[in-house]
Motif scaffolding. Structure first.
Motif, PDB file in Angstrom:
ATOM      1  N   SER A  92       0.835  -1.211   0.000  1.00 48.43           N
ATOM      2  CA  SER A  92       0.000   0.000   0.000  1.00 48.43           C
ATOM      3  C   SER A  92       0.873   1.267   0.000  1.00 48.43           C
ATOM      4  O   SER A  92       0.508   2.269  -0.629  1.00 48.43           O
ATOM      5  N   ASP A  93       2.024   1.233   0.677  1.00 42.58           N
ATOM      6  CA  ASP A  93       2.956   2.370   0.634  1.00 42.58           C
ATOM      7  C   ASP A  93       3.491   2.569  -0.777  1.00 42.58           C
ATOM      8  O   ASP A  93       3.590   3.697  -1.266  1.00 42.58           O
ATOM      9  N   CYS A  94       3.812   1.461  -1.423  1.00 41.36           N
ATOM     10  CA  CYS A  94       4.327   1.507  -2.795  1.00 41.36           C
ATOM     11  C   CYS A  94       3.274   2.101  -3.729  1.00 41.36           C
ATOM     12  O   CYS A  94       3.576   2.975  -4.539  1.00 41.36           O
ATOM     13  N   GLU A  95       2.046   1.635  -3.589  1.00 43.22           N
ATOM     14  CA  GLU A  95       0.950   2.132  -4.421  1.00 43.22           C
ATOM     15  C   GLU A  95       0.734   3.630  -4.218  1.00 43.22           C
ATOM     16  O   GLU A  95       0.534   4.383  -5.163  1.00 43.22           O
ATOM     17  N   GLN A  96       0.809   4.070  -2.977  1.00 44.19           N
ATOM     18  CA  GLN A  96       0.643   5.495  -2.673  1.00 44.19           C
ATOM     19  C   GLN A  96       1.753   6.319  -3.323  1.00 44.19           C
ATOM     20  O   GLN A  96       1.502   7.400  -3.869  1.00 44.19           O
ATOM     21  N   ALA A  97       2.973   5.814  -3.298  1.00 46.63           N
ATOM     22  CA  ALA A  97       4.099   6.522  -3.917  1.00 46.63           C
ATOM     23  C   ALA A  97       3.899   6.634  -5.429  1.00 46.63           C
ATOM     24  O   ALA A  97       4.114   7.707  -6.013  1.00 46.63           O
ATOM     25  N   VAL A  98       3.475   5.551  -6.069  1.00 53.12           N
ATOM     26  CA  VAL A  98       3.231   5.584  -7.519  1.00 53.12           C
ATOM     27  C   VAL A  98       2.127   6.600  -7.831  1.00 53.12           C
ATOM     28  O   VAL A  98       2.286   7.443  -8.722  1.00 53.12           O
ATOM     29  N   ASP A  99       1.023   6.517  -7.099  1.00 50.60           N
ATOM     30  CA  ASP A  99      -0.110   7.413  -7.355  1.00 50.60           C
ATOM     31  C   ASP A  99       0.265   8.887  -7.197  1.00 50.60           C
ATOM     32  O   ASP A  99      -0.228   9.732  -7.935  1.00 50.60           O
ATOM     33  N   ASN A 100       1.119   9.187  -6.239  1.00 47.43           N
ATOM     34  CA  ASN A 100       1.477  10.581  -5.959  1.00 47.43           C
ATOM     35  C   ASN A 100       2.654  11.105  -6.767  1.00 47.43           C
ATOM     36  O   ASN A 100       2.752  12.310  -7.008  1.00 47.43           O
ATOM     37  N   MET A 101       3.564  10.227  -7.174  1.00 47.87           N
ATOM     38  CA  MET A 101       4.803  10.708  -7.788  1.00 47.87           C
ATOM     39  C   MET A 101       4.876  10.553  -9.301  1.00 47.87           C
ATOM     40  O   MET A 101       5.648  11.251  -9.950  1.00 47.87           O
ATOM     41  N   ASP A 102       4.102   9.656  -9.895  1.00 46.10           N
ATOM     42  CA  ASP A 102       4.147   9.510 -11.351  1.00 46.10           C
ATOM     43  C   ASP A 102       3.676  10.808 -12.001  1.00 46.10           C
ATOM     44  O   ASP A 102       2.603  11.321 -11.695  1.00 46.10           O
ATOM     45  N   GLY A 103       4.508  11.367 -12.857  1.00 43.74           N
ATOM     46  CA  GLY A 103       4.186  12.613 -13.539  1.00 43.74           C
ATOM     47  C   GLY A 103       4.553  13.866 -12.760  1.00 43.74           C
ATOM     48  O   GLY A 103       4.311  14.977 -13.227  1.00 43.74           O
ATOM     49  N   SER A 104       5.157  13.695 -11.591  1.00 42.90           N
ATOM     50  CA  SER A 104       5.534  14.865 -10.794  1.00 42.90           C
ATOM     51  C   SER A 104       6.848  15.465 -11.293  1.00 42.90           C
ATOM     52  O   SER A 104       7.672  14.772 -11.895  1.00 42.90           O
ATOM     53  N   GLU A 105       7.023  16.738 -11.023  1.00 40.51           N
ATOM     54  CA  GLU A 105       8.247  17.425 -11.424  1.00 40.51           C
ATOM     55  C   GLU A 105       9.309  17.262 -10.347  1.00 40.51           C
ATOM     56  O   GLU A 105       9.015  17.325  -9.151  1.00 40.51           O
ATOM     57  N   PHE A 106      10.548  17.030 -10.785  1.00 38.96           N
ATOM     58  CA  PHE A 106      11.666  16.855  -9.865  1.00 38.96           C
ATOM     59  C   PHE A 106      12.945  17.281 -10.558  1.00 38.96           C
ATOM     60  O   PHE A 106      13.298  16.746 -11.603  1.00 38.96           O
TER      61      PHE A 106
END
Length: 80
Positions: free
Chosen positions: A52-66
């Motif tokens: 669930s932590d992994c899923e949350q990271a994917v949902d929040n970070m995919d497409g984010s600027e860095f």
């Protein structure tokens, strides 16, 4: 809970493992961070204790600027 992993691509050349850990540990307990050079590109792999932590990271970070780029984040299958 089963360990899960994600892969990060489109990372800038200047990124470090410490930066990746800091960026992704807010989503849960990480058990590993790797930064590899594949061909000419940096690829990061983050392992979490919880899927669930992994899923949350994917949902929040995919497409984010860095660091001036846009990250691509996807789950990896871990076969044990």
């Amino acid at each position: 809970m089963a360990e899960s992993a994600l892969q990060i691509t489109h990372l800038p050349d200047s990124v470090t493992e410490v930066q990746l850990r800091t960026l992704f540990e807010v989503f849960g307990d990480t058990v590993g961070v790797e930064l590899k050079k594949v061909a000419r590109y940096n690829v990061g792999v983050i392992r979490y204790r919880s899927s669930s932590d992994c899923e949350q990271a994917v949902d929040n970070m995919d497409g984010s600027e860095f660091l001036g780029g846009v990250l691509r984040v996807r789950r990896l299958n871990i076969n044990r």
